[in-house]
Write an enzyme that holds these catalytic residues in place. Structure first.
Site, PDB file in Angstrom:
ATOM      1  N   CYS A 428       0.887  -1.155   0.000  1.00 19.72           N
ATOM      2  CA  CYS A 428       0.000   0.000   0.000  1.00 19.72           C
ATOM      3  C   CYS A 428       0.930   1.211   0.000  1.00 19.72           C
ATOM      4  O   CYS A 428       2.139   1.050  -0.128  1.00 19.72           O
ATOM      5  CB  CYS A 428      -0.911  -0.022   1.197  1.00 19.72           C
ATOM      6  SG  CYS A 428      -2.060   1.352   1.210  1.00 19.72           S
ATOM      7  N   THR A 429       0.407   2.406   0.175  1.00 16.20           N
ATOM      8  CA  THR A 429       1.254   3.599   0.162  1.00 16.20           C
ATOM      9  C   THR A 429       2.485   3.420   1.043  1.00 16.20           C
ATOM     10  O   THR A 429       3.615   3.577   0.602  1.00 16.20           O
ATOM     11  CB  THR A 429       0.482   4.815   0.699  1.00 16.20           C
ATOM     12  OG1 THR A 429      -0.840   4.720   0.256  1.00 16.20           O
ATOM     13  CG2 THR A 429       1.129   6.097   0.236  1.00 16.20           C
TER      14      THR A 429
END
Lengths: 482, 156
Positions: A428-429
Site C-alpha cells: 500500500c502507500t
C-alpha cells in the site's frame, strides 16, 4: 471481509497516482489559466474515464501477482455491465461504483479460477488465466441483467442518502472528516472517500464532491476545504511539536526527520509519515487529531468556504485551485489557528503523559531509534546511504546488505518467517499487506530494527507492516525471493 | 515467481473475447433471437476493440504480464484520442474512425515498453509515492501526449 475492503483501498492507489498530473493538465488548460484545449483534453482523458481506471486498477490490485489479464477482464466487465444495464434502463449511471464493482468481481473470480490446476486445451489463451477472463465476461452479462432491473431502485436510495448528508451540511462534513481520519489505520478511508469524492451530489451530470468541484460546480468542495488547515498547518505543527518535545541532544536529528515529513504534508498533503509516527505510540492523540479534523471540516463548511483538491490538501493544490475556491483565503488564518491548537495539544500531551515520540526514547542514543525508525530509514534510502543497523543480539536482522533494496527485501522476508510463511504480500502507500501461514513467526523486534514503525495483526493470517513509502519497491524486490 | 505468458497467448485470449462479442451481437440481432440487451452486450465488446487491443498488447509485452501496464495502455489510448480530437474536429473518434486503431496500437506498445523500462523508478522522498509501478501510467500518458500532438496535426 476487512482484508478485502482494505484491498480496494490499496488497489485504488495505482489509478489515484495519475490524478495529480492529470489535474495539473486539466487545471492549467482551462480558459482562466493557460487556455489550451489540448492540455485540458488530456486531463479530461483521466477524469472522464475515472470509473474505467478504477475497474482496471481494482481488478489488477485484487488479482494474484497483479496479473494483466485481470486488467483486461476488468475493462471488458465494466463495459458489459454499464452498456448492458443501460440497454435495459437508460437512466442507469453506475459511475465510479460500477468501476469498483467490476474490478472486485473480476479480481475475485480471477483468483478463484487461477487457483485451480491448469487446463491443457485452453493453453492457447493462457490456460486458467484465459478461462477466468471468459468466465468473468459471462458473469458480467448476468450482473448487467440484474443491475438493469435492480439499480434504478438503488439509485433513488443513494440519491436520498446523498441529500441526507447534504442536508446535514456542516455536521455532515464534520462526521465525514472524523470518519476519514479514524479509518486510515485500517486502510478503509478510501471507501468513504470514493463515495464522497466521486458519487455524492449531482450537478450537470457530474457526481461527487471532487468531480463536481473540477467541473465548476460552485457548491462543491464543502467536504474538502477543511482538509487544507489540517494538512498544511495542523499536522506539520504536530510534527514540530514532536521536535520541540524531543530530548535536546536529539532535537537536531529529529528535526531532519520530522521537518521533511512536515514539508511533505504542507506541500503535497501526504500525511502518512507524520500520522504513522504517533498513531501507535499515542492512540488517544490520534483520536484527538481525528476530532480536530472533523471540527475543521465542519467550521469551514459552516463559514461557506469551498475549496478542493485532486490529490490531497497541500500547498500545490491550494495554489492551483485558488481561482476555483470560494473564500479560499480564509483557509490560511483558520489553518494558522489550527496549527497553534495542534502544537499546544501535542507538545503538552507528550510532555505530561511522557509519550515516547521520536527522540524521546530511553537509552544513550547511540543505537537505533525505535520510534523514529521508519522515517529515518526512508531518508537514508532516499539518499542511497547504507543503513546503520547494528547486529548484536538475536533480535537483530541476519547479516544482509541493507544498503540495497534487494538486501532489505531479503531481511524483511526473513523477519516475516521466510518465503514459506508468506502466502501473499502486497504494497500500500506505506504498508505491506500480508497473508501469512503462521502469525507467530513474525519477528517484531527485527522488523522494528529494519525500520518499520508498526505491525498490525488483523486476524490469524492477515497483518500489515508499516514501512514508509518504500513499500511498493520493497514488495517488488521481495517477490523476487518468493 | 510466475512466468510470463507470451504475446501469442494474449492474442489467443483476445480472439476468444472478440468471438464472444461477435456471437452475442449476432444472437441478439434481428436475424436470430432479437434481444436488444444481448446485442448491446456484444456491441460493448466489439465497439471497444481498439482499447482491448491496446490493453492486450501491453500485457503481452510487460514483464510478468503486470497489470499496471494495462492501466497505462488504457490511459494512453484515451490521451491520444481525446488530445488529437481537441486539436482538429475533422477526426472521427467513434468506434468506426480509423484513428482509434492506430491509437490503440501505439498506446499498447508504448505502455508495455514503459512498464519494462520504468517500473522500478525511484523518485525523491517527497515524490516517492509516485515512484515504482505507479510511475508507469504517468510516464506513458506523458509520452502519449506528444503522440496526440503529432497525430492531431497530421491526421486528416
Amino acid at each position: 471481509m476487512l482484508g478485502q475492503l482494505q484491498k480496494i483501498g490499496k488497489a485504488l492507489m495505482l489509478p489515484i497516482a495519475v490524478l495529480p498530473a492529470a489535474g495539473l493538465l486539466l487545471r492549467l488548460g482551462q480558459p482562466d489559466t493557460l487556455n489550451i484545449p489540448f492540455m485540458a483534453a488530456a486531463g479530461n482523458a483521466v477524469f472522464n474515464f475515472l470509473p474505467i481506471l478504477f475497474a482496471i486498477g481494482v481488478a489488477v490490485g485484487f488479482a494474484k501477482n497483479n496479473h494483466g489479464f485481470a486488467g483486461l477482464a476488468g475493462f471488458v466487465s465494466y463495459e458489459i455491465l454499464t452498456d448492458g444495464a443501460k440497454a435495459i434502463n437508460s437512466t442507469i449511471n453506475l459511475d465510479a461504483l460500477g468501476g469498483i464493482l467490476a474490478g472486485i468481481i473480476t479480481g475475485v473470480i480471477f483468483n478463484a479460477v487461477t487457483k485451480r490446476k491448469d487446463v491443457k486445451w485452453a493453453q492457447f489463451m493462457g490456460g486458467t488465466k484465459g478461462l477466468a477472463v471468459v468466465l468473468i465476461t459471462l458473469v458480467s452479462i448476468l450482473l448487467a441483467l440484474i443491475f438493469g432491473y435492480v439499480w434504478p431502485f438503488v439509485q433513488t436510495g443513494i440519491n436520498d442518502l446523498g441529500s441526507w448528508i447534504g442536508a446535514l451540511g456542516a455536521v455532515g462534513a464534520g462526521i465525514y472528516g472524523l470518519l476519514n481520519r479514524l479509518l486510515i489505520p485500517f486502510g478503509l478511508h478510501h471507501v468513504v472517500n470514493s463515495y464522497i469524492w466521486f458519487v455524492y451530489g449531482s450537478w450537470h451530470g457530474k457526481t461527487g464532491d471532487m468531480t463536481r468541484f473540477f467541473a465548476g460546480d460552485p457548491s462543491a468542495g464543502g467536504f474538502m476545504a477543511g482538509m487544507f488547515p489540517i494538512m498544511m498547518f495542523g499536522l506539520p505543527s504536530a510534527a514540530l511539536a514532536m521536535v520541540a518535545a524531543a530530548k535536546p541532544e536529539r532535537r537536531r536529528m529529529v528535526f531532519g526527520i520530522m521537518g521533511a515529513a512536515a514539508l511533505t504534508s504542507f506541500l503535497t498533503g501526504v500525511t502518512e509519515p507524520i500520522e504513522f509516527s504517533f498513531m501507535f505510540l499515542a492512540p488517544v492523540l490520534y483520536v484527538v487529531h481525528a476530532i480536530l479534523t472533523g471540527l475543521s471540516l465542519a467550521i469551514c463548511y459552516a463559514l461557506g468556504i469551498r475549496d478542493g483538491f485532486n490529490f490531497s490538501a497541500g500547498l500545490i493544490d491550494y495554489v492551483l485551485n485558488r481561482n476555483h475556491a470560494t473564500h479560499g483565503y480564509w483557509l490560511i488564518p483558520i489553518g494558522i489557528a489550527f496549527g497553534i491548537v495542534y502544537f499546544v495539544v501535542f507538545y503538552f500531551s507528550i510532555k505530561i503523559f511522557d509519550i515516547k515520540t521520536p527522540g524521546r526514547e530511553d537509552g544513550d542514543g547511540s543505537g537505533t531509534i525505535p520510534g523514529a525508525g521508519f522515517i529515518f530509514d526512508e531518508m537514508q534510502v532516499a539518499a542511497d546511504e547504507p543503513a546503520n543497523v547494528p547486529a548484536a543480539s538475536s533480535t537483530t536482522p541476519a547479516a544482509a546488505d541493507l544498503s540495497t533494496m534487494a538486501g532489505k527485501a531479503k531481511a524483511y522476508l526473513d523477519a516475516l518467517g521466510g518465503p514459506e510463511n508468506v502466502v501473499e504480500v502486497e504494497a500500500c502507500t506505506t504498508r505491506l499487506r500480508l497473508n501469512v501461514k503462521d502469525m507467530g513467526q513474525l519477528n517484531e523486534p527485527v522488523l522494528k530494527q529494519l525500520g518499520s514503525s508498526g505491525v498490525m495483526k488483523l486476524n490469524q493470517h492477515n497483518a500489515q507492516v508499516v514501512v514508509g513509502t518504500i513499500a511498493d519497491m520493497l514488495v517488488e524486490e521481495m517477490k523476487q525471493f518468493m | 515467481m510466475q512466468t510470463k505468458l507470451g504475446l501469442g497467448k494474449v492474442v489467443g485470449l483476445m480472439a476468444v473475447v472478440f468471438a464472444i462479442g461477435a456471437i452475442l451481437y449476432w444472437l441478439g440481432g434481428p436475424s436470430a433471437a432479437n434481444v436488444t440487451f444481448i446485442q448491446a452486450v456484444g456491441y460493448a465488446i466489439l465497439s471497444n476493440y481498439a482499447i482491448i487491443l491496446a490493453v492486450g498488447i501491453s500485457i503481452g509485452m510487460a514483464k510478468e504480464n503486470q497489470g499496471a501496464a494495462a492501466l497505462a495502455a488504457f490511459l494512453g489510448f484515451e490521451v491520444i484520442v481525446q488530445g488529437a480530437n481537441s486539436l482538429t474536429s475533422s477526426i472521427d473518434i467513434g468506434d468506426k474512425g480509423s484513428i482509434v486503431l492506430v491509437a490503440g496500437l501505439i498506446a499498447g506498445v508504448l505502455a508495455g515498453y514503459m512498464y519494462n523500462r520504468y517500473h522500478k523508478t525511484k523518485l525523491p522522498a517527497v515524490l516517492a509515492f509516485f515512484g515504482g509501478r505507479r510511475f508507469v501510467p504517468i510516464i506513458t500518458a506523458g509520452a502519449c501526449l506528444l503522440i496526440a500532438f503529432v497525430l492531431g496535426h497530421i491526421w486528416h
